[in-house]
Design a protein around this motif. Structure first.
Motif, PDB file in Angstrom:
ATOM      1  N   ALA A 212       3.912  -6.362   8.460  1.00 45.78           N
ATOM      2  CA  ALA A 212       5.242  -6.985   8.587  1.00 45.78           C
ATOM      3  C   ALA A 212       5.854  -6.664   9.951  1.00 45.78           C
ATOM      4  O   ALA A 212       6.494  -7.519  10.571  1.00 45.78           O
ATOM      5  N   GLU A 213       5.626  -5.451  10.413  1.00 40.39           N
ATOM      6  CA  GLU A 213       6.160  -5.062  11.726  1.00 40.39           C
ATOM      7  C   GLU A 213       5.441  -5.823  12.847  1.00 40.39           C
ATOM      8  O   GLU A 213       6.063  -6.193  13.852  1.00 40.39           O
ATOM      9  N   MET A 214       4.150  -6.084  12.666  1.00 41.67           N
ATOM     10  CA  MET A 214       3.413  -6.911  13.645  1.00 41.67           C
ATOM     11  C   MET A 214       4.006  -8.322  13.668  1.00 41.67           C
ATOM     12  O   MET A 214       4.118  -8.942  14.735  1.00 41.67           O
TER      13      MET A 214
ATOM     14  N   ILE B  47      -2.059   1.157  -4.581  1.00 43.37           N
ATOM     15  CA  ILE B  47      -1.037   0.149  -4.231  1.00 43.37           C
ATOM     16  C   ILE B  47      -0.044   0.753  -3.230  1.00 43.37           C
ATOM     17  O   ILE B  47       0.404   0.069  -2.301  1.00 43.37           O
ATOM     18  N   ALA B  48       0.266   2.043  -3.400  1.00 46.44           N
ATOM     19  CA  ALA B  48       1.206   2.701  -2.471  1.00 46.44           C
ATOM     20  C   ALA B  48       0.646   2.680  -1.051  1.00 46.44           C
ATOM     21  O   ALA B  48       1.385   2.459  -0.076  1.00 46.44           O
ATOM     22  N   LYS B  49      -0.663   2.877  -0.913  1.00 44.43           N
ATOM     23  CA  LYS B  49      -1.291   2.832   0.420  1.00 44.43           C
ATOM     24  C   LYS B  49      -1.284   1.399   0.963  1.00 44.43           C
ATOM     25  O   LYS B  49      -1.072   1.179   2.165  1.00 44.43           O
ATOM     26  N   MET B  50      -1.492   0.445   0.076  1.00 42.10           N
ATOM     27  CA  MET B  50      -1.482  -0.957   0.524  1.00 42.10           C
ATOM     28  C   MET B  50      -0.076  -1.392   0.932  1.00 42.10           C
ATOM     29  O   MET B  50       0.090  -2.226   1.820  1.00 42.10           O
ATOM     30  N   ARG B  51       0.924  -0.784   0.299  1.00 42.62           N
ATOM     31  CA  ARG B  51       2.317  -1.041   0.688  1.00 42.62           C
ATOM     32  C   ARG B  51       2.536  -0.569   2.127  1.00 42.62           C
ATOM     33  O   ARG B  51       3.195  -1.238   2.923  1.00 42.62           O
ATOM     34  N   LYS B  52       1.964   0.601   2.449  1.00 39.30           N
ATOM     35  CA  LYS B  52       2.095   1.129   3.827  1.00 39.30           C
ATOM     36  C   LYS B  52       1.414   0.193   4.827  1.00 39.30           C
ATOM     37  O   LYS B  52       1.975  -0.097   5.885  1.00 39.30           O
ATOM     38  N   ALA B  53       0.215  -0.258   4.485  1.00 38.46           N
ATOM     39  CA  ALA B  53      -0.497  -1.196   5.376  1.00 38.46           C
ATOM     40  C   ALA B  53       0.308  -2.486   5.515  1.00 38.46           C
ATOM     41  O   ALA B  53       0.432  -3.048   6.613  1.00 38.46           O
ATOM     42  N   GLY B  54       0.894  -2.933   4.412  1.00 37.96           N
ATOM     43  CA  GLY B  54       1.683  -4.168   4.423  1.00 37.96           C
ATOM     44  C   GLY B  54       2.900  -4.059   5.327  1.00 37.96           C
ATOM     45  O   GLY B  54       3.261  -5.016   6.013  1.00 37.96           O
TER      46      GLY B  54
END
Ligand code: MG
Ligand code: MG
Length: 246
Positions: free
Chosen positions: A19-21, A8-15
């Motif tokens: 969000a920045e996109m 989930i921590a890695k998916m938070r980074k991808a998320g």
């Protein structure tokens, strides 16, 4: 699929990259800008963050975002379409960080838009959050779609049925699907560690769709306007955690 807290921590980074996109493309949307320009803006974010695209080359898709103006529902290919004052544009973005995926979409107006378009965007976003509210451990998966449907139908909108949400993790599209309507049964129980992309697509008119000759662009059959909102959301002990936010 149950994801560990480390996953989930890695998916938070991808998320956060997704969000920045969103932020970068939102700032770039204005009359006179092409949808290909928006793709370049999104590519720059992926590059800057060292993230990979999950859209590029997906079944041959040629871009890192989908750009779907007006009556286009989803999967529009960025190209030479120039945004016009009064358009609405749906932008779907995705990113992979350390092998884990994020996926989220939004619709916004270009300059001043009609009250009808304004309302469509507001209701579609609200329907997404109504669905997210149901993402509590122990609830049934299809309660999400039931909540989306309630909001959509109270506005008299068509709910797209051929395209739905999905589980997400080490692939962008995992099983099970997440319908935006009540399919007649509750579906699986939601568990801590499940992660889903919830993505209502609502039309001012009917729910029927067609695919254009490019093989990708999905439009409303009746030509009515369509909006699309999506987040990637993890089920935590405390309820939903939206991962595709800054
Ligand atoms: Mg998406
Ligand atoms: Mg999706």
């Amino acid at each position: 699929m149950i994801r560990t807290p480390q996953e989930i921590a890695k998916m938070r980074k991808a998320g956060k990259v997704v969000a920045e996109m969103h932020e970068a493309t939102r700032l770039a949307v204005k009359p006179g800008v092409s949808t290909l320009d928006l793709d370049k803006v999104a590519r720059n974010v992926l590059e800057k963050r060292g993230a990979r695209s999950n859209f590029l080359n997906y079944h041959g898709f040629p871009a890192v975002i989908c750009t779907s103006p007006n009556s286009m529902i989803v999967h529009g290919i960025p190209g030479d379409y120039i945004l016009q004052e009064g358009d609405i544009i749906s932008i779907d973005c995705g990113a992979i960080v350390e092998g884990y995926h994020g996926d989220a979409a939004y619709t916004m107006g270009v300059g001043n838009i009609s009250p009808e378009a304004e309302k469509l965007i507001e209701v579609t976003e609200r329907s997404l959050y109504a669905g997210i509210e149901k993402m509590q451990p122990g609830n049934r998966l299809h309660e999400i779609g039931r909540a989306v449907q309630k909001v959509a139908e109270s506005a008299g909108y068509g709910i797209v049925r051929e395209y739905v949400g999905h589980a997400i993790g080490t692939a962008m599209h995992e099983e099970p699907q997440v319908p935006n309507y009540w399919p007649g049964n509750g579906g699986p129980k939601l568990k801590v560690g499940n992660v889903f992309a919830v993505e209502p697509m609502l039309n001012i008119g009917g729910d029927k769709t067609k695919v254009l000759s490019d093989g990708w662009s999905v439009v409303t059959l009746d030509g009515s306007l369509s909006a699309h909102f999506e987040h990637t959301i993890a089920i935590s002990e405390n309820g939903p955690e939206i991962l595709t936010i800054p």
